[in-house]
Design a protein around this motif. Sequence first.
Motif, mmCIF file in Angstrom:
data_model
loop_
_atom_site.group_PDB
_atom_site.id
_atom_site.type_symbol
_atom_site.label_atom_id
_atom_site.label_comp_id
_atom_site.label_asym_id
_atom_site.label_seq_id
_atom_site.Cartn_x
_atom_site.Cartn_y
_atom_site.Cartn_z
ATOM 1 N N THR A 103 1.787 1.674 14.886
ATOM 2 C CA THR A 103 1.127 1.827 16.182
ATOM 3 C C THR A 103 1.433 3.213 16.722
ATOM 4 O OG1 THR A 103 3.035 0.937 17.343
ATOM 5 C CG2 THR A 103 1.321 -0.640 16.652
ATOM 6 N N GLN A 104 0.870 3.540 17.899
ATOM 7 C CA GLN A 104 1.070 4.872 18.477
ATOM 8 C C GLN A 104 2.523 5.151 18.802
ATOM 9 O OE1 GLN A 104 -1.539 5.093 21.842
ATOM 10 N NE2 GLN A 104 -3.250 5.806 20.590
ATOM 11 N N ASP A 105 3.288 4.122 19.073
ATOM 12 C CA ASP A 105 4.700 4.341 19.391
ATOM 13 C C ASP A 105 5.588 4.201 18.154
ATOM 14 O OD1 ASP A 105 4.427 1.633 19.050
ATOM 15 O OD2 ASP A 105 5.460 1.080 20.898
ATOM 16 N N ASN A 106 4.965 4.409 16.937
ATOM 17 C CA ASN A 106 5.657 4.337 15.655
ATOM 18 C C ASN A 106 6.273 2.978 15.359
ATOM 19 O OD1 ASN A 106 5.051 6.829 14.660
ATOM 20 N ND2 ASN A 106 6.854 7.805 15.587
ATOM 21 N N TYR A 107 5.734 1.992 15.967
ATOM 22 C CA TYR A 107 6.184 0.646 15.680
ATOM 23 C C TYR A 107 5.477 0.186 14.405
ATOM 24 C CZ TYR A 107 7.152 -4.306 16.070
ATOM 25 O OH TYR A 107 7.550 -5.594 15.814
ATOM 26 N N PHE A 108 6.259 -0.225 13.380
ATOM 27 C CA PHE A 108 5.705 -0.631 12.097
ATOM 28 C C PHE A 108 4.939 -1.931 12.260
ATOM 29 C CE2 PHE A 108 6.301 -2.955 8.051
ATOM 30 C CZ PHE A 108 5.603 -2.101 7.217
ATOM 31 N N GLN A 109 3.699 -1.915 11.805
ATOM 32 C CA GLN A 109 2.815 -3.055 11.969
ATOM 33 C C GLN A 109 2.741 -3.916 10.696
ATOM 34 O OE1 GLN A 109 1.868 -3.333 15.042
ATOM 35 N NE2 GLN A 109 0.433 -4.976 14.813
ATOM 36 N N LYS A 110 2.324 -3.318 9.569
ATOM 37 C CA LYS A 110 2.162 -4.099 8.349
ATOM 38 C C LYS A 110 2.116 -3.161 7.149
ATOM 39 C CE LYS A 110 -0.249 -7.803 6.269
ATOM 40 N NZ LYS A 110 -0.493 -9.147 6.439
ATOM 41 N N SER A 111 2.582 -3.653 6.026
ATOM 42 C CA SER A 111 2.528 -2.892 4.788
ATOM 43 C C SER A 111 1.838 -3.753 3.728
ATOM 44 C CB SER A 111 3.942 -2.537 4.345
ATOM 45 O OG SER A 111 3.906 -1.918 3.092
ATOM 46 N N ILE A 112 0.879 -3.156 3.025
ATOM 47 C CA ILE A 112 0.219 -3.864 1.925
ATOM 48 C C ILE A 112 0.209 -2.967 0.695
ATOM 49 C CG2 ILE A 112 -1.233 -5.295 3.410
ATOM 50 C CD1 ILE A 112 -3.546 -3.397 2.792
ATOM 51 N N THR A 113 0.170 -3.576 -0.449
ATOM 52 C CA THR A 113 0.091 -2.826 -1.706
ATOM 53 C C THR A 113 -1.276 -3.082 -2.322
ATOM 54 O OG1 THR A 113 2.465 -3.027 -2.059
ATOM 55 C CG2 THR A 113 1.108 -2.484 -3.992
ATOM 56 N N ILE A 114 -1.929 -2.008 -2.730
ATOM 57 C CA ILE A 114 -3.245 -2.099 -3.354
ATOM 58 C C ILE A 114 -3.124 -1.595 -4.780
ATOM 59 C CG2 ILE A 114 -5.611 -1.238 -3.306
ATOM 60 C CD1 ILE A 114 -5.287 -0.868 -0.299
ATOM 61 N N SER A 115 -3.585 -2.379 -5.710
ATOM 62 C CA SER A 115 -3.629 -1.954 -7.108
ATOM 63 C C SER A 115 -5.035 -1.453 -7.412
ATOM 64 C CB SER A 115 -3.300 -3.116 -8.046
ATOM 65 O OG SER A 115 -1.982 -3.538 -7.828
ATOM 66 N N VAL A 116 -5.107 -0.287 -8.013
ATOM 67 C CA VAL A 116 -6.394 0.297 -8.361
ATOM 68 C C VAL A 116 -6.530 0.251 -9.875
ATOM 69 C CG1 VAL A 116 -7.818 2.367 -8.259
ATOM 70 C CG2 VAL A 116 -6.304 1.795 -6.347
ATOM 71 N N LEU A 117 -7.579 -0.425 -10.347
ATOM 72 C CA LEU A 117 -7.843 -0.495 -11.773
ATOM 73 C C LEU A 117 -8.887 0.538 -12.124
ATOM 74 C CD1 LEU A 117 -8.077 -4.366 -12.202
ATOM 75 C CD2 LEU A 117 -6.132 -2.872 -12.680
ATOM 76 N N SER A 118 -8.694 1.213 -13.223
ATOM 77 C CA SER A 118 -9.676 2.201 -13.634
ATOM 78 C C SER A 118 -10.913 1.493 -14.182
ATOM 79 C CB SER A 118 -9.087 3.145 -14.681
ATOM 80 O OG SER A 118 -8.756 2.424 -15.832
ATOM 81 N N GLN A 119 -12.059 2.039 -13.849
ATOM 82 C CA GLN A 119 -13.327 1.502 -14.334
ATOM 83 C C GLN A 119 -13.603 2.068 -15.718
ATOM 84 O OE1 GLN A 119 -15.321 -0.664 -12.746
ATOM 85 N NE2 GLN A 119 -16.820 -0.671 -14.368
ATOM 86 N N THR A 120 -13.897 1.219 -16.697
ATOM 87 C CA THR A 120 -14.221 1.689 -18.028
ATOM 88 C C THR A 120 -15.670 1.365 -18.335
ATOM 89 O OG1 THR A 120 -13.529 -0.379 -19.045
ATOM 90 C CG2 THR A 120 -11.872 1.376 -18.885
ATOM 91 N N ASN A 121 -16.285 2.210 -19.099
ATOM 92 C CA ASN A 121 -17.649 1.970 -19.522
ATOM 93 C C ASN A 121 -17.628 0.871 -20.567
ATOM 94 O OD1 ASN A 121 -20.268 2.019 -20.318
ATOM 95 N ND2 ASN A 121 -20.265 4.141 -21.010
ATOM 96 N N SER A 122 -18.324 -0.226 -20.311
ATOM 97 C CA SER A 122 -18.268 -1.342 -21.237
ATOM 98 C C SER A 122 -19.342 -1.264 -22.317
ATOM 99 C CB SER A 122 -18.368 -2.667 -20.478
ATOM 100 O OG SER A 122 -19.617 -2.757 -19.839
ATOM 101 N N ASP A 123 -20.286 -0.346 -22.205
ATOM 102 C CA ASP A 123 -21.312 -0.163 -23.225
ATOM 103 C C ASP A 123 -21.152 1.218 -23.849
ATOM 104 O OD1 ASP A 123 -22.345 -2.599 -22.513
ATOM 105 O OD2 ASP A 123 -23.909 -1.777 -21.239
ATOM 106 N N ALA A 124 -21.203 1.270 -25.161
ATOM 107 C CA ALA A 124 -21.063 2.545 -25.851
ATOM 108 C C ALA A 124 -21.821 2.484 -27.172
ATOM 109 C CB ALA A 124 -19.592 2.865 -26.087
ATOM 110 N N THR A 125 -22.135 3.661 -27.701
ATOM 111 C CA THR A 125 -22.919 3.740 -28.925
ATOM 112 C C THR A 125 -22.253 4.646 -29.945
ATOM 113 O OG1 THR A 125 -24.959 3.412 -27.680
ATOM 114 C CG2 THR A 125 -25.179 4.332 -29.876
ATOM 115 N N PHE A 126 -22.186 4.154 -31.166
ATOM 116 C CA PHE A 126 -21.849 4.952 -32.339
ATOM 117 C C PHE A 126 -23.202 5.336 -32.926
ATOM 118 C CE2 PHE A 126 -18.580 1.789 -31.704
ATOM 119 C CZ PHE A 126 -17.389 2.464 -31.890
ATOM 120 N N LEU A 127 -23.451 6.631 -33.133
ATOM 121 C CA LEU A 127 -24.795 7.067 -33.503
ATOM 122 C C LEU A 127 -24.747 8.209 -34.502
ATOM 123 C CD1 LEU A 127 -27.925 7.087 -32.897
ATOM 124 C CD2 LEU A 127 -27.396 8.688 -31.048
ATOM 125 N N ASP A 128 -25.681 8.180 -35.454
ATOM 126 C CA ASP A 128 -25.894 9.312 -36.360
ATOM 127 C C ASP A 128 -27.382 9.619 -36.350
ATOM 128 O OD1 ASP A 128 -25.994 11.257 -38.323
ATOM 129 O OD2 ASP A 128 -24.637 10.196 -39.678
#
Length: 186
Positions: free
Chosen positions: A8-33
Amino acid sequence: DYTICVKTQDNYFQKSITISVLSQTNSDATFLDRFNSQSYGNNDGELDWAADWLEDDDGYVNSGNVSISNNRLRLRGNNSFIQREVDLSNYTQASLSFDYELDTNYYDDEVYIVIRTNDSSTWNLLYTFSGGGDYQGTLPPIDITDYISSDTDIGIFTSSGFDYNDNIYIDNFAVNASGAIEPNQH
């Protein structure tokens, strides 16, 4: 992981949360010649093939019954064979497709598309081209999900009736993989 603290404005601690961030991977890919260069090691897709093309002819990309000619893979002559390895172990679905032109004289002139896993001695038939004329088109995608492994080999070979004047040309040889397996979360 990120921790967010709200005060808060008077530096009173309100809440702490932890967020996990997962990396986005491309699920479609091509092997090509695309065979745009005279090399058995072309990698024209988002992913690289596990190995170069391996032929049973003279071993030269620009000569013999198996070669790359005019930006296409060409097989001619009886019992010609070539294969390529792909690592599909990180995917749950896969399909094979390519463009082709088949120029043969007799109906018993056949070309077989085969597959195996883990260097098995047994090849499994995926598709048969039968001759007797000049045909071209795009092979509809063939589901190869049952053959997913870290060592999936796809082969092309001609029948014993296929002679020096019979040809199959292949271009845009592609394995489309999807459903990427997520790494284990700890």
